[in-house]
Design an enzyme around this catalytic site. Sequence first.
Site, short mmCIF file in Angstrom:
data_model
loop_
_atom_site.label_atom_id
_atom_site.label_comp_id
_atom_site.label_asym_id
_atom_site.label_seq_id
_atom_site.Cartn_x
_atom_site.Cartn_y
_atom_site.Cartn_z
N GLU A 148 36.98 91.80 40.93
CA GLU A 148 38.05 92.51 41.64
C GLU A 148 39.38 92.46 40.89
O GLU A 148 39.63 91.55 40.11
CB GLU A 148 38.26 91.93 43.05
CG GLU A 148 38.90 90.57 43.09
CD GLU A 148 39.42 90.19 44.48
OE1 GLU A 148 39.87 91.07 45.24
OE2 GLU A 148 39.37 88.98 44.81
N GLU A 246 41.36 90.99 54.95
CA GLU A 246 41.88 89.90 54.12
C GLU A 246 43.40 90.00 54.11
O GLU A 246 44.03 90.15 53.08
CB GLU A 246 41.31 89.98 52.69
CG GLU A 246 41.50 88.69 51.91
CD GLU A 246 41.21 88.85 50.42
OE1 GLU A 246 40.73 87.89 49.82
OE2 GLU A 246 41.47 89.94 49.87
#
Length: 264
Positions: A148, A246
């Site tokens: 990521e 998140e």
Amino acid sequence: MKYAINCSIMFTELPILQRPAAAKAAGFNAVEFWWPWAQAVPSDQEVQAFIDAIREADVELIGLNFFAGNMAGGDRGLVSWVGREEDFKANVPVAIHIAKETGCKAFNALYGLRLEGVSPEEQDALGASNLIFAAKAAEEIGAVVLVEPISGSEAYPLKTADDCQVVIEKVQAAGAKNVKMLLDLYHLAANGDNVAKACEKYSAEAGHCQIADLPGRGEPGTGQLPLADLLSLMRSSGYDSWVALEYKPTVATAESFTALPVLA
């Protein structure tokens, strides 16, 4: 597409082992975690307590980070960290064991910061080697390894979706086909990437998605990121898996779910 809760950044008002049950009580059936311990290899008792907390909450563990170093101190992963090879390789079997016990099928491998005195080429060679090592272990249980983009750390080299894709294509060409992109819409936007373009280009092959609003990394509706539109674009572009929350709630965690975009 379904929502999951990142229990490392949310429900922080509770001890970490109570958070899966809190997510369940709030109506969510799936959770993910950053690495829950300050060391690569915690004790067997600590690992078992974590597994028990997942089972007793009756939630699915859909994602787990590999050990990423001292996150609070600024570390952002060991994958390309020359000098921490043994820590990374010792951590992978522990993560795989947890996955076997909980059914987890995705591991997030933070790439690591650029290091003074070490060439990017040397770090990237190690990064590829470590990702291939982790991918082979994950493949044995039908899991994927995720790469990521990260914002907020200038020395973190993977800032855009295209940056991640370069790494992914390199290891896939070496046979690690189960290395996928984690499309974190908040980090992409914070780094100035074209998020809509990234969603169109990579959603079909992405392994996971995480969201928070920008600026502030709060819940949807606290910033200006068009999350509903972006998630719809991801769906129309071929993504049909988990969307992990998140974010850092600006209110009590359980009160932060009122404005979540409706998922098709």
